[in-house]
Design a protein around this motif. Structure first.
Motif, PDB file in Angstrom:
ATOM      1  N   GLY A  75      45.106  43.572  40.105  1.00 52.47           N
ATOM      2  CA  GLY A  75      44.729  45.416  39.510  1.00 52.47           C
ATOM      3  C   GLY A  75      43.779  45.065  39.855  1.00 52.47           C
ATOM      4  N   ARG A 132      41.070  45.008  42.334  1.00 48.82           N
ATOM      5  CA  ARG A 132      40.730  45.839  43.524  1.00 48.82           C
ATOM      6  C   ARG A 132      39.866  46.685  42.096  1.00 48.82           C
ATOM      7  NH1 ARG A 132      44.340  42.526  44.968  1.00 48.82           N
ATOM      8  NH2 ARG A 132      45.387  42.859  46.654  1.00 48.82           N
ATOM      9  N   ASP A 133      39.796  46.759  40.751  1.00 46.70           N
ATOM     10  CA  ASP A 133      38.536  47.936  39.689  1.00 46.70           C
ATOM     11  C   ASP A 133      37.806  47.460  39.939  1.00 46.70           C
ATOM     12  OD1 ASP A 133      40.840  49.431  39.697  1.00 46.70           O
ATOM     13  OD2 ASP A 133      41.738  48.581  37.799  1.00 46.70           O
ATOM     14  N   GLU A 134      37.459  46.190  40.392  1.00 46.76           N
ATOM     15  CA  GLU A 134      36.470  45.243  39.910  1.00 46.76           C
ATOM     16  C   GLU A 134      35.576  45.013  38.790  1.00 46.76           C
ATOM     17  OE1 GLU A 134      33.991  46.772  43.526  1.00 46.76           O
ATOM     18  OE2 GLU A 134      34.675  46.062  44.629  1.00 46.76           O
ATOM     19  N   THR A 135      36.663  44.498  37.768  1.00 58.49           N
ATOM     20  CA  THR A 135      36.505  44.780  36.691  1.00 58.49           C
ATOM     21  C   THR A 135      36.111  43.886  36.244  1.00 58.49           C
ATOM     22  OG1 THR A 135      37.807  44.823  35.339  1.00 58.49           O
ATOM     23  CG2 THR A 135      36.935  47.346  35.894  1.00 58.49           C
TER      24      THR A 135
END
Length: 372
Positions: A157, A160-163
């Protein structure tokens, strides 16, 4: 940064084939790979880590005492594993998300748990665990190894949040033989997920010694999944801090998962329902007591002139204060009537729930009549 491992028959139990920065006697040694991750750690930081470990040990002793006094249903002792838990947890950022096992009292402490958070779950009270999103720490997992899959799912996840957060899974040597842990490593490696696996090898999976389930260091399994690993002295808080900083740096930069095997020891029983004298030799336990993670930091600080009676008194006072707060949280807990178990099942009551409530009330009434 895979620590070199020699494939001999007994290397799985070799406690010296590890990365280390503080010897059991408290002497600082150099490690070119680890040193660069702890250049900022001075005597003041080590004093804070020492305080952390002492407080965790005091919480642990209070938990055992409360269980013996009938205030808790169960307690999983963590004495001897404070360096692994504090060293790795203090290397994390607040927004990283942790998935601990039931024994990670020190990790939960480092993530900001309140006194009540340590005991109410073991009393079985309503809503007794902490809010996972306040601590960015999942509820302590009882099912052996299940949290490894949860951690990988969370890490996917994050991608997908690109953090640049990192997910962390803590488990023991016994859990490393579970399918969940191995499946989690398959997914983590395949998707290059930012997750760190921390295996606390405390030498005993309940009554089964690690030598039975691992003929080679557990850290040596991870490269087979394409995951870099390190075998570190789990009783060396400085080395554990450095190892976790290396691991999280690797994961944050998109390098994928990392595996740390922290070689430590469970001084007490598996849980308070266990009798370790039935399967462990007393000499083995005493040998590990001499490798105590707290004592070695004290020895180092004293040699540096950074540990005196005044500091010791401050630490003791803080430990007494926290122990009192933990005890008060347990003794002051209010246990709701059993029938209230139905109150928060659905947003709105319905006839099926009403029928179940009536049947349960009849059962409770029958029990009360037997007591009279």
């Amino acid at each position: 940064m895979t620590h070199t491992l020699t494939p001999t028959a007994d290397v799985a139990t070799d406690i010296d084939d590890v990365a280390r920065l503080l010897t059991p006697e408290g002497e600082r040694i150099a490690d070119a790979e680890l040193d660069r991750y702890v250049r900022d750690v001075d005597a003041a930081v080590l004093r804070e880590l020492y305080l952390d470990m002492v407080l965790v040990r005091r919480i642990d002793k209070e938990g055992v005492a409360l269980q013996r006094q009938g205030q808790l249903a169960l307690w999983p002792p963590c004495e001897g594993q404070e360096a692994t838990q504090i060293g790795t947890a203090r290397a994390l950022r607040g927004d990283d998300f942790v998935f601990p096992s039931y024994r990670e009292t020190g990790v939960v402490y480092a993530r900001g748990a309140r006194p009540s958070d340590f005991v109410l779950a073991w009393r079985g009270e309503e809503h007794s665990t902490y809010d996972p999103y306040e601590l960015n720490t999942a509820t302590q997992q009882i099912i052996i190894g299940a949290q490894a899959l949860h951690a990988v799912g969370y890490a996917m996840g994050i991608q997908r949040d690109e953090t640049d957060q990192v997910s962390v899974a803590y488990f023991g040597d016994g859990a490393s033989s579970q399918g969940d842990v191995n499946e989690a490593m398959v997914f983590a490696s395949s998707f290059r997920s930012p997750v760190v696996f921390v295996c606390s090898n405390n030498q005993w999976a309940i009554s089964e010694p690690v030598a039975v389930q691992a003929k080679f260091p557990i850290a040596g399994r991870a490269p087979g999944f394409g995951i870099p690993s390190m075998r570190v002295d789990g009783n060396d808080v400085l080395a554990c801090l450095a190892a976790m900083r290396w691991a999280t740096d690797h994961a944050r930069r998109g390098g994928g998962p990392v595996f740390i095997e922290a070689v430590t020891y469970r001084i007490g029983p598996h849980t308070t329902s266990d009798d370790p004298t039935r399967y462990r030799d007393r000499d083995e336990v005493e040998a590990w007591r001499r490798r105590d993670p707290i004592a070695r930091v004290e020895a180092f600080l004293r040699a540096q002139g950074a540990f005196d009676d005044s500091f010791a008194a401050e630490v003791a006072a803080d430990a007494d204060r926290l122990a009192g707060e933990v005890r008060a949280a347990a003794l002051g807990a209010t246990t709701r009537a059993p029938i209230t178990v139905f109150d928060d099942v659905y947003a709105e009551a319905h006839t099926g729930l009403d029928e179940e409530r009536s049947r349960f009330q009849a059962y409770l009434d029958a029990l009360a009549e037997e007591v009279r």
